[in-house]
Enzyme design. Structure first.
Site, mmCIF file in Angstrom:
data_model
loop_
_atom_site.group_PDB
_atom_site.id
_atom_site.type_symbol
_atom_site.label_atom_id
_atom_site.label_comp_id
_atom_site.label_asym_id
_atom_site.label_seq_id
_atom_site.Cartn_x
_atom_site.Cartn_y
_atom_site.Cartn_z
ATOM 1 C CG ASP A 1 -0.237 -0.065 2.538
ATOM 2 O OD1 ASP A 1 0.758 -0.802 2.634
ATOM 3 O OD2 ASP A 1 -0.669 0.618 3.483
ATOM 4 C CD GLU B 1 4.083 0.758 6.757
ATOM 5 O OE1 GLU B 1 4.852 1.178 7.642
ATOM 6 O OE2 GLU B 1 3.667 1.487 5.815
#
Length: 471
Positions: free
Chosen positions: A111, A174
């Protein structure tokens, strides 16, 4: 098993591997371009399907390396409005499984932070663009480029023999605190992690062109302070001067958090900070870090700290407080004479070893409530915070990565502590009890999370060689 013995477990012809890497570098860049093109923004629920697509693309790459992949579904994520959406799956992969060989587990994330050309990017953030040896694009450095470097190195090694067992853990949340991952690590500690010798986190940066080994990170507590003065926005011509405005109260509170030198004013906040030793102080003296270069890159007039050593310590081994924004206030172009009914200030405290998130949350909440009481305002206040993440610090005497760097560069690496946070590093260490190492290739001016994020083509190829030496 030490990393030195691990790297000599099997003899691999490095010259041939390095030549293979050089010959295939354009192919590696194209792969990164394909990955950067996916707007896998975990902070935006509307783009959750793109995060999932990114996880699927990573799964495909690992399977092409002959890996077995388990896509682990996590629980639902509850949004602030009460709605629930699916979390992206976590990749648990195995490449090679030989009980005679040691096992290294690599961690990374798929991400990225949001990015738009109108934010001030020089190029389209989701179109990888090469300029002057740098590859610009969101996620190029944090963390898609670093993850791809690991996978590309494995591919190069497979042309001869992969000397270790490789496990891979990739997540897609994350940037919002690794939601759901802590529980999964606990659940799989006795299975997936049982035969792992080392966990390598490929999500960190160097401070210069000199190789850097990260042996510590800061933690974080993120706070929201909400002030409400009315049930709807008001006209400043009708109500200005006759009530306690929420924005004025909030600005007053935010202004009490730090002084003009950056010192945090919250009582007790520094009590847990470990005193500086002479041995640690000498580490900062030897680190390469060009203050003038960083100021020029980001358009800064000056730093608060006058010396390199003071600056490096302030950004990594001491806590800091930063104000990030105000929600609910008018911020569009033009003029609008409105008194916001409710505003929310957002700020964070970066934590260092021995600082507990729960303690810091209480210190901050108590302080803000006390200061608000001193205002004698009739408005309402609500202070909330996220779950927070702990700082991480390894024993520098047990870090053997200098040996690995010397094989590639012919010189020792800087031992550095990162100013940012990697929440999963602490969790890995506490749950698995494995040795954790941060081995990344972010440059000092890569602008992760900012405009014009990039990764150096040189760093990308060098990291491939480091990973080759490591495994």
């Amino acid at each position: 098993m030490s990393f030195v013995s691990l790297t000599t477990a099997v003899s691999v012809p490095s010259d041939q591997i390095f030549q293979y890497i050089e010959e295939h570098q354009n192919e590696y860049v194209q792969r990164l371009k394909d990955w950067v093109a996916i707007e896998s923004v975990s902070t935006d629920p509307e783009k959750r399907h793109l995060v999932i697509n990114m996880m699927l693309l990573a799964e495909e790459r690992i399977r092409k390396l002959g890996g077995t992949v388990e896509m682990v579904d996590l629980d639902m994520q509850e949004l602030p409005n009460g709605n629930k959406i699916s979390l992206p799956p976590v990749i648990l992969a195995n490449i090679v499984k030989d009980p005679k060989k040691p096992t290294v587990c690599f961690y990374g994330h798929m991400d990225v932070q949001p990015a738009k050309i109108e934010d001030g990017w020089s190029t389209e953030p989701y179109i990888l663009t090469e300029k002057n040896g740098n590859l610009y694009g969101r996620g190029a450095s944090d963390d898609k480029g670093q993850v791809l470097a690991v996978l590309n190195a494995i591919e190069a090694l497979q042309k001869h023999e992969l000397p270790v067992n490789v496990k891979i853990l990739l997540e897609g949340m994350e940037e919002v605190g690794s939601i759901g991952l802590n529980t999964l690590v606990k659940q799989r500690n006795s299975t997936f992690f049982s035969d792992v010798d080392y966990i390598v986190v490929t999500d960190s940066a160097w401070l210069s062109n000199k190789p850097g080994i990260t042996y510590g990170t800061r933690g974080i507590c993120y706070f929201f302070v909400e002030i409400e003065c009315a049930k709807r926005d008001l006209h400043s011509g009708s109500f200005g001067g006759i009530l306690h405005e929420a924005m004025n109260d909030l600005i007053f509170l935010l202004n009490t958090l730090v002084d003009s030198s950056g010192h945090i004013l919250i009582p007790g906040i520094y009590e847990a900070v470990v005193p500086l030793t002479e041995k640690e102080k000498k580490l900062y003296e030897g680190i390469e870090y060009d203050l003038d270069q960083i100021m020029a890159k980001y358009g800064l007039e000056e730093f608060r700290n006058k010396t390199k050593e003071e600056l490096l310590m302030q950004r990594s081994r001491y806590p800091s407080l930063s104000i990030h924004g105000i929600e609910g206030a008018f911020s569009a172009p033009g003029a609008k004479t409105v008194i916001p009914a409710k505003v929310t200030g957002k700020f964070s405290v970066m934590l260092v070893p021995n600082m507990e998130p729960s303690v810091v949350k209480k210190q901050v909440t108590d302080y803000l409530n006390k200061k608000f009481t001193e205002l004698n305002s009739p408005n309402s206040i609500k202070v909330t915070s996220d779950t927070g993440s702990k700082p991480w610090l390894s024993d520098i005497n047990e870090t053997h990565l200098c040996y690995l760097h010397s094989l590639v560069f012919g010189k020792d690496a800087d031992m550095i502590r990162a100013g940012g946070t990697i929440p999963i590093a602490t969790h890995f260490q506490e749950v698995t009890r494995k040795s954790i190492m941060l081995l990344g290739i972010g440059g000092p001016d890569d602008a992760s999370h900012g405009q014009d994020e990039k990764i150096s083509r040189y760093f990308l190829l060098v990291f491939l060689k480091i990973i080759n030496v490591l495994i």
